[in-house]
Each structure stands twice: as C-alpha cells, then as structure tokens.
Scaffold this active site. Structure first.
Site, short mmCIF file in Angstrom:
data_model
loop_
_atom_site.label_atom_id
_atom_site.label_comp_id
_atom_site.label_asym_id
_atom_site.label_seq_id
_atom_site.Cartn_x
_atom_site.Cartn_y
_atom_site.Cartn_z
N HIS A 193 0.82 -1.22 0.00
CA HIS A 193 0.00 0.00 0.00
C HIS A 193 0.85 1.27 0.00
O HIS A 193 0.48 2.28 0.60
CB HIS A 193 -0.95 0.02 1.21
CG HIS A 193 -1.93 -1.11 1.23
ND1 HIS A 193 -3.18 -1.02 0.66
CD2 HIS A 193 -1.85 -2.36 1.73
CE1 HIS A 193 -3.81 -2.18 0.84
NE2 HIS A 193 -3.03 -3.01 1.47
N ASN A 238 -10.36 -3.04 2.46
CA ASN A 238 -10.04 -3.09 1.03
C ASN A 238 -11.30 -2.82 0.21
O ASN A 238 -12.41 -2.83 0.75
CB ASN A 238 -9.52 -4.49 0.66
CG ASN A 238 -8.04 -4.67 0.98
OD1 ASN A 238 -7.33 -3.71 1.24
ND2 ASN A 238 -7.59 -5.90 0.96
N TYR A 246 0.75 -3.97 12.24
CA TYR A 246 0.71 -2.55 11.85
C TYR A 246 1.52 -1.68 12.80
O TYR A 246 2.25 -0.78 12.36
CB TYR A 246 -0.74 -2.07 11.73
CG TYR A 246 -1.43 -2.68 10.53
CD1 TYR A 246 -1.68 -4.05 10.47
CD2 TYR A 246 -1.82 -1.92 9.44
CE1 TYR A 246 -2.29 -4.63 9.37
CE2 TYR A 246 -2.43 -2.48 8.34
CZ TYR A 246 -2.66 -3.84 8.31
OH TYR A 246 -3.26 -4.41 7.22
FE1 HDE Z 1 -2.50 -4.79 5.58
N1 HDE Z 1 -0.70 -3.99 6.05
N2 HDE Z 1 -1.86 -6.60 6.18
N3 HDE Z 1 -4.23 -5.65 4.96
N4 HDE Z 1 -3.14 -3.03 4.93
C1 HDE Z 1 -0.33 -2.73 5.87
O1 HDE Z 1 0.77 -1.42 7.49
C2 HDE Z 1 -0.78 -6.83 6.95
C3 HDE Z 1 -4.58 -6.96 5.06
C4 HDE Z 1 -4.39 -2.72 4.50
O2 HDE Z 1 -3.20 3.50 3.94
C5 HDE Z 1 1.00 -2.40 6.51
O3 HDE Z 1 1.03 0.80 7.81
C6 HDE Z 1 -0.72 -8.21 7.34
C7 HDE Z 1 -5.98 -7.15 4.84
C8 HDE Z 1 -4.45 -1.35 4.11
O4 HDE Z 1 -1.53 3.33 5.37
C9 HDE Z 1 1.40 -3.73 7.19
C10 HDE Z 1 -1.81 -8.80 6.77
C11 HDE Z 1 -6.47 -5.90 4.60
C12 HDE Z 1 -3.17 -0.84 4.33
C13 HDE Z 1 0.23 -4.62 6.81
C14 HDE Z 1 -2.52 -7.79 6.05
C15 HDE Z 1 -5.37 -4.98 4.66
C16 HDE Z 1 -2.38 -1.91 4.85
C17 HDE Z 1 2.02 -1.78 5.60
C18 HDE Z 1 -2.22 -10.26 6.82
C19 HDE Z 1 -7.90 -5.51 4.27
C20 HDE Z 1 -2.70 0.56 4.03
C21 HDE Z 1 2.05 -0.31 5.99
C22 HDE Z 1 -2.35 -10.77 8.15
C23 HDE Z 1 -8.85 -5.81 5.32
C24 HDE Z 1 -2.97 1.49 5.16
C25 HDE Z 1 1.24 -0.20 7.17
C26 HDE Z 1 -2.53 2.88 4.79
C27 HDE Z 1 -1.05 -1.79 5.23
C28 HDE Z 1 0.16 -5.87 7.25
C29 HDE Z 1 -3.68 -8.07 5.29
C30 HDE Z 1 -5.54 -3.58 4.42
C31 HDE Z 1 2.74 -4.30 6.75
C32 HDE Z 1 0.36 -8.84 8.19
C33 HDE Z 1 -6.75 -8.46 4.91
C34 HDE Z 1 -5.65 -0.59 3.58
O5 HDE Z 1 1.49 -3.60 8.57
#
Ligand code: HDE
Length: 698
Positions: free
Chosen positions: A85, A158, A372
C-alpha cells in the site's frame, strides 16, 4: 571573471524579489510582509544561492553550516515506504451516524445519531511502490481513521470483501510473490508474472479473491467509485457485555464504476496520477466524495448455520443471508495541507478500536493486530509516532509511557508510574468508561498449528462470484486471466491455474484454456472439499449497480479553429447540468477561435489529453478542421479509443472525416451533437452492446 578576482557571484541576486520560502513567522522583516529565511536554529540566512567557498572559484568550506544543514535535511527527506500500500491518496472529512446501533454497541460513534466525527481516509494500491501509477490491476486499500471522542478507531479495509489467504502466516509469502521479482526488479505494480501465479496456483484458498481481482473491481474508474469492506468479522459489544458479529461495508454515493482493461493500460501512460488528480480536483471543485456505511449484523448461532465459516476471510456473507443496513455516511471534504506530513505519515492499525468494538478470531485479523504497530516503528522511526499530528487522537490522552525517539510531549511532575500517591492529577484506569474485551468462552479445541476443517471449501464462493456476474463482466474475468497468465513464462503454472478454474466453472476454464491456446484442458486440481452451488449474489456485480449518471464523470470536447460556438455552448451546459466535469481539448492549449469569432481557451492540449481520461467525448469541428485532424494520429486515436472503450461520442458534420479515420461505427452511443438529450443519456453509461464489435474477448 578572472580567476582570483573578487566580485559578485553568478546566480540569482539575493536582493531580487525571488521566492524566499514559506514557513516560520518568527523573523518578519521590518515593515515587510514576507518572513525571513532562516536556518533550523533560527539564524537569518543572507544568501540562499551560493555556498561558502575559499575564493570565488575555490573549494567549498566545511565551515558552511548553512549548506550542511540544508543538504543533510534534504538527504533525510524520505522515510521507508510502506511494504504494501505504498501508493496512496488521502483526504480529510467527517463521518455522521444516521441510525443508532445502541442495542448492539456502547461505541459512541455508532450510537449518537447526527454527531459528526472527523476522519482521515487513505485509499491505496497494494503492490506498487509509492511512485507507481494509480491504475494497475490491483486491490485498493480503503483505510479510515475515525478521531472519535473515545479514541481513534481505524477501519483498515479493502475495496474487495475477501482476501487471498486465510492465515497471517502466509502474508509475507504472498506479498513477496506479487511484488517485483527479486532477481530482476520487475514488474512494478503488476501481478502478471510468474512468481505471483506460481504462489496462487499452489494456494487454492485464494481462488475466490482471484475471481474478484480479475474482475473489473480491480480497475476502478476513480477512488470515488469504489466500495470498501472491513473484510473480517468484528464484534460489537453493548453496555451489558453482549456481543454481536459485524461486517463493515462502504457504499459509494456515486455507485461503482470501473474502467476497461485496455483503457486502464492506456491510462497508465496518459496520467500516472489519474486517481489522485481526480480526488484532488473533485474536492477542490466542491464535489465531495461520499460513502454510506453499512453493517451486516449476526449472532454466533446464526453464523453456525452458514454453509461456510465467517472467521475465514476468503468468504463473504451474501446479503441474502444477512441483509445490509445503512447506518451512516462519510464525506471527504478537505485535501491534506501537506502530503508527506499527513498522507505519508498517517499510521493505520486494525488494533485501534474503541470501547464497544472488538475483534473476532479470524486468524488473518489476529496477525494484523500485531503487524501494523510493528511496521510503524521502522517506518516512522520510533514509539512516539502517535504524537505526529495526523495520528494523534483528538480526545485527551494520558498515560505513563515516557521518553523515546522524537518525544514531543514535555511531561511534567514526578509521577510516571502507577499505583502512585504523590500527584493527584496522575492518570488512572477507569473500569466503567475503559475498554473491556469481550468475555469470550474459548471452544474446546487443543493448541496447535491447524487450519480449521471449516476453512476447507475453496471453490464454492469463487463459483458463486463468477456465476453472479453479467455476461460482459464474465468475459472480462476470463480475458483478464488470459492476459495475466499469458505473461507467465512457466507452462506448468499456467496449466495448474486452469486446473483450479475447472473446479470453479468448467466454461470459464475452457475459455481461458482457449485464450491461452492450450491444446486440451489440463486435469482439475484436487479439491480439499467438493464445491457446492450457492444462490447468485447480485451484490457482487457492477453492471446493473452502476448508476446511470454523469455525476463524478468527465466529458471531453475536442474543438479546433472555427468550431460551432452555439453547439459547444449547448453541449457544455447540458453536460454540466447533468453533473459532469467538462474539459475542452484543442490542438493548442491557447484554444481556438470559434464560429462566432471569439477565442475559446482549452483545458488540455490534444497530444496530452487523450480520450481515455474522459467518460464520454464530443467532437465539434469545422469542415476544414475535420479534414485536417483526420490526418492527425492524436485526433484519430481520440475518437478511435473512445469508440473502443464503449464511450458515447457526440459529433457534428464537420467531425465526420475524423470519425471515419478512427473507424468509428454507429450505435446508440454515437449521437448528433445537436441532440443533447440523447447524448447525456448515452454518456451516462457504457455502451456494453458495442463490446463484441470492437474486441475479441475470451
Ligand atoms: Fe494490511 N498492512 N496486512 N491488509 N493493509 C499494511 O501497514 C498486513 C490486510 C491494508 O493506507 C501495513 O502501515 C498483514 C488485509 C491497508 O496506510 C502492514 C496482513 C487488509 C493498508 C500490513 C494484512 C489490509 C495496509 C504496511 C495479513 C484488508 C494501508 C504499511 C495478516 C482488510 C494502510 C502499514 C494505509 C497496510 C500488514 C492483510 C488492508 C505491513 C500482516 C486483509 C488498507 O502492517
């Protein structure tokens, strides 16, 4: 100047009326309006053009603290981009509750009808780096930070309601697989390569999400036209401690709208910032993007009767099982003042909840609750990132956490521990108002690394999704699969994928196999559980749910010397009254002199403003200009692509040679410019019936 001579240095005259930078108001020039330029220590700078050198042509001196401070700060301007993202756009706004959920939750944001809560919403792509284009085929992140009176609540979702994997353990693998391949450093922002499809073809649980990702949902028209989903089940917990499961949904007021794949690819060249620009311009114009918040509420007992496990994030709860109730709206009405300070530094975290909202045991969500905060420690450099203005709660916050990198608060007093008796104003926990986790009774399983049996159905909802789509949408899914798999170099990966498609829908598998040129269908992949047929879920479609409106859409009108002034005026008026943004395109940015002798300036020059950036176009040309532009490839592409992308085209007689050169055919979307009513109707939708005439889909 001779070597060694003393005199004025080359460069801008420091006394000239050159920009001096914005910022601190501490050093106002006597009598002047503009602040003085200073170092970070507040020392006024006399010359911002030249370094300090030993002689005019001699070496730069280490002593130049002004140069060193400026360059050092510049060298540190970037912070690590988000691992996923990284590319996103954000805006401020508010959330307003329209229906109280008091029966289900004690969270004030969901109980106080009419109360406005400030929000900061960031919408992003997943795979590309921060400088990548806005329009690849990709999932969009939809993250909302609510600054509630009871603390910050982040709903980090999402634009697709299911995820690729069921367990957080697999997240680094899927992200590695989709990002550019590690040996060659490409492709950027694209899933169409071997490592992604290798992983997916070995991960049957991803099939439902793959259907969504290959659908038009993954190539949205703008950020204003996407839905948002919290994906996981969460819990609402009321005053009595009773819990109800909830799924969160965002529904765009303008409806859902996508691009066509060919259009999305051309947009990547036409405008890298297509979505960011649209969000910025719509907010500047006062057309504030708006979404409704919907909830699906259900009990544990109801969940037990679903033919799938709601804790499995690869499943939706069809609205026929649990209806969606609309409870509020979000309006984005202010662009950030500073992109870095706000959009880049905002730190979302699904663990940020408020009393009355709690988690479910979805194993993907559980992993996210750790990830996060951890990622912000490296990205934002330490434990005090919550003090950055965009991340700070807007309600009071106080505790005994102290010190650390970039501490901005100056804590007073002796007490930084609890229990304590030395300071009456030292913060204390509050059993009544405080956050209390839902007292869940654990089930009787045993500890272990086990994927629940109830997560074993990988194909039924993928099938439900595909079979719920309208015919053009199904053709787009099949063609997207052909496109992506045609970029895969390894035959066994392509074949394995087709083997999964057989379990989803035999006809889809056949279409993709034909599109790839396979001689025969490969064997079906072994399914852990035989798929079942579920009733159609109309809510997954875009066609039919796309609003027929020009609101939020853009019309481009191509003119040149001598274009009909009255026809132009009438078209602009009709399109604007229908809610469209209208832009005039001409071969020269200065515009053209119209039939009434008046000069009409252009908003975009033809070469740089192709028809892909519009939802509908019009071409108003004099006879001479029509003949001239029929020999101009940018003009020919303008109409040819509008035709190929199923857009309405209004034209007058002068434009006929150009339309002919662009091979534009005839249908309900090709309208005489004089008939503004017919044009607005045609422009408010896509001409789906035209698609088989312009494209061979799988
Ligand atoms: Fe994320 N995800 N994600 N994700 N995600 C990040 O956090 C993570 C997942 C989502 O505009 C990171 O600050 C893991 C699902 C959005 O700043 C990180 C898993 C969904 C954004 C991270 C998921 C999301 C992130 C990278 C699986 C939808 C952007 C930067 C367990 C429900 C937020 C940050 C923004 C961002 C980890 C799966 C949505 C690495 C470990 C499912 C919208 O922490």
């Amino acid at each position: 100047m001779k070597p060694g001579s003393v005199g004025r240095r080359a460069g801008a005259d420091p006394d000239a009326d050159a920009p001096r930078g914005e910022g601190g108001e501490l050093h106002q020039q006597a009598g002047g309006e503009r602040p003085q330029l200073t170092t970070n220590m507040g020392v006024v700078i006399a010359d911002n053009q030249n370094s300090l050198t030993s002689t005019p042509r001699g070496p730069t001196l280490l002593e130049d603290f002004i140069l060193r401070e400026k360059i050092t700060h510049f060298d540190h301007e970037r912070i690590p981009e988000r691992i996923v993202h990284a590319r996103g756009s954000a805006a401020h706004g508010f959330f307003e509750l329209t229906k109280s959920l008091k029966k289900y939750t004690r969270a004030r944001i969901l109980t106080e009808v009419g109360e406005r809560t400030p929000v900061f919403t960031r919408i992003s792509t997943v795979a590309g780096g921060s400088g990548s284009v806005d329009t690849p085929r990709d999932v969009r992140g939809f993250a909302v930070k609510f600054y509630t009176k009871e603390g910050n609540w982040d709903l980090v979702g999402n634009n697709i309601p299911v995820f690729f994997i069921q367990d957080a353990m697999k997240f680094p693998d899927i992200v590695h697989a989709v990002k550019m391949e590690p040996d060659r450093g490409y492709p950027q922002a694209s899933a169409a390569h071997d490592t992604f499809w290798d992983f997916i073809s070995l991960t049957p649980e991803s099939m439902h999400k793959i259907m969504w990702a290959m659908s038009d949902r993954a190539i949205p028209r703008s950020l204003r036209f996407i839905e948002g989903f919290g994906i996981h089940s969460f819990r609402l917990v009321n005053e009595e401690g009773k819990s109800t499961f909830v799924k969160f949904h965002w529904r765009p007021k303008l409806g859902v709208q996508s691009t066509l794949w060919d259009e999305a690819m051309k947009l990547q060249a036409a405008d890298n910032d297509f979505h960011r620009r649209d969000l910025f311009e719509s907010i500047q114009a006062g057309n504030f993007p708006e979404w409704e918040l919907g909830v699906q509420l259900f009990t544990e007992e109801e969940a037990d009767a679903f033919p799938f496990d709601h804790l499995d994030p690869t499943k939706i709860i069809p609205e026929s099982l649990v209806p969606l109730q609309m409870v509020g709206r979000m309006v984005l009405d202010r662009w950030p003042d500073n992109f870095f300070a706000e959009t880049e530094q905002v730190a979302y975290c699904p663990a940020n909840v408020v009393p009355g909202i709690d988690f479910s045991n979805d194993p993907l969500l559980q992993g996210r609750l750790f990830s996060y905060l951890d990622t912000q420690l490296i990205r934002l450099g330490g434990p005090n990132f919550h003090q950055i203005p965009i991340n700070q709660p807007k309600c009071p916050f106080a505790n005994h956490q102290r010190d650390g990198h970039m501490q901005m608060q100056v804590h007073k007093g002796r007490v930084n521990y609890e229990p304590s008796s030395l300071q009456d104003d030292s913060p204390r926990a509050d059993m009544k108002a405080g956050y209390r986790s839902f007292a869940e009774q654990p089930d009787d399983g045993v500890k272990g690394r086990v994927r629940p049996e109830s997560f074993a159905d990988h194909y039924s909802q993928a099938r439900m999704f595909f079979r719920s789509l309208e015919a053009p949408e199904q053709a787009h899914v099949a063609s997207a699969l052909v496109f992506e798999l045609s970029k895969v170099e390894t035959p066994k990966v392509r074949e394995r994928m087709v083997g999964h498609l057989i379990n989803i829908d035999q006809s889809l598998a056949q279409r993709v196999a034909d599109g790839l040129g396979l001689d025969a269908l490969p064997p079906a992949q072994k399914a852990a559980m035989a798929p079942i047929d579920m009733p159609a879920a109309p809510e997954v479609r875009i066609i039919g749910r796309m609003r027929e409106t020009l609101k939020g859409r853009a019309v481009g009108i191509l003119i040149d010397e001598g274009s009909d002034a009255a026809a132009l005026k009438a078209l602009v008026k009709a399109a604007q009254s229908a809610g469209a943004t209208v832009k005039i395109v001409a071969p020269k940015l200065g515009g053209a002199v119209l039939s009434d002798g008046k000069k009409q300036p252009a908003d975009g020059q033809l070469q740089g403003t192709p028809s892909v950036v519009f939802d509908a176009v019009a071409v108003l040309l004099s006879e001479a200009a029509g003949k001239k532009l029929a020999k101009d490839s940018a003009a020919v592409d303008f109409v040819a692509f509008a035709w190929a992308h199923l857009k309405a085209i209004a034209h007058d007689a002068g434009a006929a040679p150009l339309l002919k050169a662009g091979n534009v055919g005839k249908d309900a979307g090709i309208v005489d410019a004089g008939d503004t009513q017919a044009y607005i109707k045609a422009a408010s939708t896509r001409q789906w019936a035209r698609e088989p005439k312009v494209r061979n889909l799988a």
